[in-house]
Design a protein around this motif. Structure first.
Motif, PDB file in Angstrom:
ATOM      1  N   GLN A  88       0.696  -1.208  -0.161  1.00 14.72           N
ATOM      2  CA  GLN A  88      -0.078  -0.030  -0.012  1.00 14.72           C
ATOM      3  C   GLN A  88       0.799   1.245  -0.052  1.00 14.72           C
ATOM      4  N   LEU A  89       1.885   1.234   0.735  1.00 15.95           N
ATOM      5  CA  LEU A  89       2.691   2.398   0.676  1.00 15.95           C
ATOM      6  C   LEU A  89       3.441   2.761  -0.611  1.00 15.95           C
ATOM      7  N   LEU A  90       3.894   1.445  -1.281  1.00 17.16           N
ATOM      8  CA  LEU A  90       4.312   1.509  -2.542  1.00 17.16           C
ATOM      9  C   LEU A  90       3.520   2.181  -3.761  1.00 17.16           C
ATOM     10  N   GLN A  91       2.181   1.809  -3.619  1.00 16.53           N
ATOM     11  CA  GLN A  91       1.083   2.638  -4.369  1.00 16.53           C
ATOM     12  C   GLN A  91       0.718   3.728  -3.939  1.00 16.53           C
ATOM     13  N   GLU A  92       0.733   4.315  -2.606  1.00 17.88           N
ATOM     14  CA  GLU A  92       0.420   5.571  -2.356  1.00 17.88           C
ATOM     15  C   GLU A  92       1.590   6.632  -2.509  1.00 17.88           C
ATOM     16  N   ARG A  93       2.685   6.227  -2.401  1.00 17.41           N
ATOM     17  CA  ARG A  93       3.875   7.243  -2.654  1.00 17.41           C
ATOM     18  C   ARG A  93       4.991   6.616  -3.502  1.00 17.41           C
ATOM     19  N   PRO A  94       4.414   6.542  -4.918  1.00 21.29           N
ATOM     20  CA  PRO A  94       5.352   5.884  -5.790  1.00 21.29           C
ATOM     21  C   PRO A  94       6.671   6.667  -6.291  1.00 21.29           C
ATOM     22  N   ASP A  95       6.575   8.026  -6.043  1.00 20.13           N
ATOM     23  CA  ASP A  95       7.741   8.787  -6.325  1.00 20.13           C
ATOM     24  C   ASP A  95       8.552   9.007  -4.866  1.00 20.13           C
ATOM     25  N   GLU A  96       7.983   8.583  -3.716  1.00 21.38           N
ATOM     26  CA  GLU A  96       8.842   8.990  -2.670  1.00 21.38           C
ATOM     27  C   GLU A  96       9.442   7.808  -1.713  1.00 21.38           C
ATOM     28  N   ILE A  97       8.953   6.591  -2.182  1.00 14.07           N
ATOM     29  CA  ILE A  97       9.919   5.606  -1.440  1.00 14.07           C
ATOM     30  C   ILE A  97      10.234   4.647  -2.282  1.00 14.07           C
ATOM     31  N   ALA A  98      11.327   3.625  -1.711  1.00 11.00           N
ATOM     32  CA  ALA A  98      11.532   2.749  -2.374  1.00 11.00           C
ATOM     33  C   ALA A  98      11.684   1.410  -0.963  1.00 11.00           C
ATOM     34  N   VAL A  99      11.660   0.091  -1.646  1.00 10.25           N
ATOM     35  CA  VAL A  99      11.829  -0.760  -0.421  1.00 10.25           C
ATOM     36  C   VAL A  99      12.907  -1.889  -0.979  1.00 10.25           C
ATOM     37  N   VAL A 100      13.815  -2.123   0.053  1.00  4.95           N
ATOM     38  CA  VAL A 100      14.749  -2.935  -0.291  1.00  4.95           C
ATOM     39  C   VAL A 100      14.563  -4.184   0.859  1.00  4.95           C
ATOM     40  N   MET A 101      14.521  -5.344   0.476  1.00  2.20           N
ATOM     41  CA  MET A 101      14.298  -6.424   1.498  1.00  2.20           C
ATOM     42  C   MET A 101      15.839  -7.383   1.888  1.00  2.20           C
ATOM     43  N   ALA A 102      15.728  -7.438   3.019  1.00  2.00           N
ATOM     44  CA  ALA A 102      16.970  -8.444   3.429  1.00  2.00           C
ATOM     45  C   ALA A 102      16.226  -9.330   4.478  1.00  2.00           C
ATOM     46  N   ASN A 103      17.277 -10.488   4.595  1.00  2.00           N
ATOM     47  CA  ASN A 103      16.955 -11.548   5.278  1.00  2.00           C
ATOM     48  C   ASN A 103      17.422 -11.617   6.904  1.00  2.00           C
ATOM     49  N   ASN A 104      16.603 -12.060   7.558  1.00  2.00           N
ATOM     50  CA  ASN A 104      16.969 -12.387   9.134  1.00  2.00           C
ATOM     51  C   ASN A 104      16.049 -13.383   9.725  1.00  2.00           C
ATOM     52  N   PRO A 105      16.358 -14.561   9.159  1.00  2.00           N
ATOM     53  CA  PRO A 105      15.515 -16.019   9.550  1.00  2.00           C
ATOM     54  C   PRO A 105      15.684 -16.112  11.160  1.00  2.00           C
ATOM     55  N   LEU A 106      14.812 -16.153  11.882  1.00  2.00           N
ATOM     56  CA  LEU A 106      15.103 -16.564  13.213  1.00  2.00           C
ATOM     57  C   LEU A 106      15.095 -18.076  13.564  1.00  2.00           C
ATOM     58  N   SER A 107      15.935 -18.211  14.733  1.00  2.00           N
ATOM     59  CA  SER A 107      16.291 -19.804  14.786  1.00  2.00           C
ATOM     60  C   SER A 107      15.358 -20.769  15.088  1.00  2.00           C
ATOM     61  N   PHE A 108      14.149 -20.192  15.639  1.00  2.00           N
ATOM     62  CA  PHE A 108      13.050 -21.153  15.889  1.00  2.00           C
ATOM     63  C   PHE A 108      12.084 -21.171  14.911  1.00  2.00           C
ATOM     64  N   HIS A 109      12.419 -20.598  13.546  1.00  2.00           N
ATOM     65  CA  HIS A 109      11.496 -20.842  12.374  1.00  2.00           C
ATOM     66  C   HIS A 109      12.177 -21.772  11.788  1.00  2.00           C
ATOM     67  N   ARG A 110      11.853 -22.877  11.818  1.00  2.00           N
ATOM     68  CA  ARG A 110      12.885 -24.021  10.957  1.00  2.00           C
ATOM     69  C   ARG A 110      13.159 -23.947   9.551  1.00  2.00           C
ATOM     70  N   GLN A 111      11.990 -23.370   9.153  1.00  2.00           N
ATOM     71  CA  GLN A 111      11.872 -23.260   7.640  1.00  2.00           C
ATOM     72  C   GLN A 111      12.243 -21.832   6.826  1.00  2.00           C
ATOM     73  N   ALA A 112      12.679 -21.072   7.965  1.00  2.00           N
ATOM     74  CA  ALA A 112      12.536 -19.655   7.412  1.00  2.00           C
ATOM     75  C   ALA A 112      14.025 -19.384   6.753  1.00  2.00           C
ATOM     76  N   LYS A 113      14.821 -19.875   6.866  1.00  2.00           N
ATOM     77  CA  LYS A 113      16.222 -19.828   6.112  1.00  2.00           C
ATOM     78  C   LYS A 113      16.201 -20.502   4.759  1.00  2.00           C
ATOM     79  N   ARG A 114      15.284 -21.806   4.491  1.00  2.00           N
ATOM     80  CA  ARG A 114      15.057 -22.170   3.073  1.00  2.00           C
ATOM     81  C   ARG A 114      14.281 -21.730   2.518  1.00  2.00           C
ATOM     82  N   ALA A 115      13.112 -20.965   3.129  1.00  2.00           N
ATOM     83  CA  ALA A 115      12.449 -20.099   2.529  1.00  2.00           C
ATOM     84  C   ALA A 115      12.944 -18.648   1.865  1.00  2.00           C
ATOM     85  N   ALA A 116      14.140 -18.207   2.757  1.00  2.00           N
ATOM     86  CA  ALA A 116      14.773 -16.993   1.934  1.00  2.00           C
ATOM     87  C   ALA A 116      15.653 -17.630   0.906  1.00  2.00           C
ATOM     88  N   LEU A 117      16.279 -18.616   0.941  1.00  2.00           N
ATOM     89  CA  LEU A 117      17.182 -19.212  -0.121  1.00  2.00           C
ATOM     90  C   LEU A 117      16.247 -19.204  -1.458  1.00  2.00           C
TER      91      LEU A 117
END
Length: 652
Positions: A88-117
């Motif tokens: 919604q933010l990207l739609q409402e503010r198309p000329d003002e923001i950009a989004v960059v994604m990085a990963n921080n899979p937590l240890s108790f989420h067993r499938q999070a790292k595989r999902a990130a890969l």
């Protein structure tokens, strides 16, 4: 298993607790424009070369003034909750923001790292955002087989996909992104850095709009001064957060390597405050014609105001530290002395006046150094120091009896009181408070941050511009005034006292900090003593850790729904700081009046909004730090020992 289930579902109202690069292409999904890895940003051509690292997916305007860097865990329900907000933010503010994604899979989420890969492998084929959308919609059923099947359904080249999975796993790109998150203080997910300033959790979109508006205002104000390109980026990110901003910016734009994953977790990281808990800017008056100043008064970019005295051993330690720092920062800082002789140091006030008398002959700082280096502070000792420095003794003796010098000391003491300063040494670096006598090494980061905030502004006029919007008074009015009356009426306060009382005791604390627990423990103890007769009100404060949120929400829900259990719950939180919320609830419910955690979860969004809104109201009152302890509207010193006895004395 029951305990783990609770941690996964209630750790935070809006979040979960807890650099090899390759060629490829980023896709700006909003504009359909491919962004090649390492492409220079056209709108930033005036500054140093700016580049996007190839392994971080990105969406939004290529020249956006505000960048949201989101550390996510693809098995975290709160990260899934954040996804539509970002869309919604990207739609409402198309000329003002950009989004960059990085990963921080937590240890108790067993499938999070595989999902990130899997998501990064999809990214190498230009399908990151589609894959992440599918994962977010199905985060409860993740498995390697499911992820691979989704990759095939998405139409990925499976041979390339599997090869990329292997290469990504071997390169430990996820581990390096985790290490970067940890080095920035982002221990939970989602963690969003808005131009370098941390916003924790899946906050309501209104909170994001507020922070983006603030980032835009900083960016435009700096651009108005003529900054362009990389210099503008650097200044605006430093202004947002002088610690995390430059570190993250260097990694994102200047190809600085991400920190090694095997070392970063042992490093101490400067704590990053939430928006409503950030460091306050103070406007400390400085008069070069009156105040003793050491350093380059015309060109210094950092004005270091210190409230100090000559009988305090910690002040002596700080003075030696300042001498050690001076060669490295010569021409960059000026030290401004304000007098704060403490009442239990019998010789401090006379020594302060004697030093001001030496100041009239241009020898204030040599006089201070002589006292620090062993000079006696009785009358004979002060006179001996004046003689050793070659002062005109008769003139010095006459000056130290002038009423205006004694008044200058009194005025400094009154200023300290108005700012909530009660201990020495207390420092303000370009208006940001730093208490205590830290070793020289620990002053380097605050000094660099203050230099960044200065952004080239120098001398007295530069300092006045830096602190122009700062607070100038920490006083809080009593029960009849607007200040404490507003506190008493807050809907998220927890009332532990009777109505017919002589005093109001107000405690604002984060129960996941040692200082917060001590303040609450001492406050309740003092209020319960014979003769105190105080109404105790507690406002649990949201802090930067997941457990802080758990405890604030649990306390507030209990106060509103199970008040009979509240004191027991508080006592457990104080005595068992490592206990999980599930364990706390199980213990307080043993008498048969317990409740289910599901009841708390059902109400958590409304409770969170109350606490956030009232945190903003508290900040507007100008309280001198957290935890805040007030008796009848007056802040009580809590940085030193004997807090309980001091509260009790005031209540009597």
């Amino acid at each position: 298993m029951k305990r783990l289930t609770f941690l996964l579902t209630l750790t935070v109202t809006f979040g979960c607790a807890g650099a090899a690069q390759h060629d490829g292409a980023h896709t700006d999904a909003d504009r359909g424009t491919p962004i090649a890895a390492g492409d220079a940003l056209p709108a930033l051509a005036d500054g140093p070369p700016t580049r996007w690292p190839a392994d971080l997916p990105r969406r939004g305007a290529i020249d956006a003034p505000v960048l949201l860097v989101v550390f996510t865990d693809l098995q975290c329900p709160f990260c899934a909750r954040l996804a539509p907000t970002l869309e919604q933010l990207l739609q409402e503010r198309p000329d003002e923001i950009a989004v960059v994604m990085a990963n921080n899979p937590l240890s108790f989420h067993r499938q999070a790292k595989r999902a990130a890969l899997t998501a990064l492998a999809a990214h190498r084929q230009g399908r990151y955002w589609e894959m992440v959308a599918r994962i977010n919609a199905n985060y409860r059923q993740l498995s390697p087989a499911w992820l691979d099947a989704e990759a095939e359904r998405l139409g990925l080249d499976m041979q390339t996909y599997r090869a990329d999975l292997d290469r990504l796993a071997q390169s430990d790109v996820i581990g390096r992104q985790q290490a970067l998150a940890a080095s920035l203080g982002a221990r939970g997910t989602p963690s969003t850095f808005i131009n370098g300033k941390l916003l924790s959790g899946a906050q309501p979109i209104a909170v994001f709009h507020r922070e983006i508006d603030a980032a835009l205002a900083r960016h435009r104000e700096l651009a108005g001064r003529g900054l362009r390109g990389g210099a503008l980026l650097e200044a605006s990110w430093r202004a947002a957060d002088p610690v995390t901003g430059p570190k993250l910016l260097r990694t994102l734009l200047y190809d600085a390597p991400m920190p090694p994953a095997d070392r970063v977790f042992s490093q101490q990281v400067e704590p990053v405050a939430l928006p409503w808990m950030g460091p306050s800017l103070w406007k400390i008056p400085v008069d070069p014609a009156r105040d003793p100043i050491w350093g380059d008064n015309e060109n210094a970019e950092v004005t270091w105001v210190v409230f100090s005295e000559l009988q305090c051993p910690f002040c002596h330690r700080l003075q030696r530290t300042l001498r050690a720092l001076e060669p490295a920062y010569r021409g960059k800082i000026r030290i401004v002395w304000k007098n704060l002789p403490l009442p239990f140091h019998a010789q401090a006030k006379d020594a302060a006046v004697a030093a001001l008398a030496a100041h009239r002959q241009g020898k204030f700082w040599p006089f201070v150094d002589a006292c620090v280096d062993g000079g006696k502070l009785d009358d004979a000792g002060l006179r001996a120091t004046a003689g050793q420095l070659g002062l005109d003794i008769d003139r010095w003796d006459a000056d130290r009896r002038l009423p205006e010098l004694a008044q200058q000391v009194e005025d400094d003491m009154a200023l300290a009181k108005s700012l909530g300063v009660r201990g020495t040494p207390t420092n303000f670096l370009n208006g940001i408070k730093r208490a205590g006598a830290l070793p020289a090494e620990q002053w380097k980061a605050p000094l660099e941050a203050a230099l960044a905030v200065a952004a080239g502004r120098r001398g007295q006029l530069g300092y006045e511009a830096i602190v122009a919007g700062g607070k100038s008074n920490a006083a809080v009015r009593g029960p009849s005034g607007d200040g404490f009356g507003a506190l008493s009426g807050l809907g998220s306060t927890i009332d532990l006292g009777a109505r017919e009382v002589r005093h109001d005791l107000f405690l604002i604390a984060d129960l996941d900090t040692a200082a917060g627990r001590v303040a609450v423990q001492n406050g309740i103890w003092a209020a319960r003593q014979r003769g105190a007769r105080a109404a105790v009100r507690i406002l649990p404060r949201l802090g930067p850790t997941p457990r802080s949120r758990e405890r604030a929400l649990l306390l507030l829900w209990t106060a509103r729904n199970r008040p009979a259990l509240l004191l027991d719950l508080l006592a457990l939180m104080v005595s068992e700081p490592e206990a999980s919320s599930l364990g706390l609830v199980e213990q307080v419910g043993r008498g048969g009046q317990g409740f289910e955690l599901q009841e708390v979860r059902a109400a958590e969004a409304g409770l969170e909004q109350d606490l956030v809104a009232q945190g903003n109201e508290i900040d507007a009152l100008g309280l001198p730090g957290m935890p805040a302890v007030l008796v009848d509207g007056r802040p009580v010193e809590h940085e030193r020992g004997h807090l309980g006895s001091e509260i009790y004395r005031l209540l009597r």
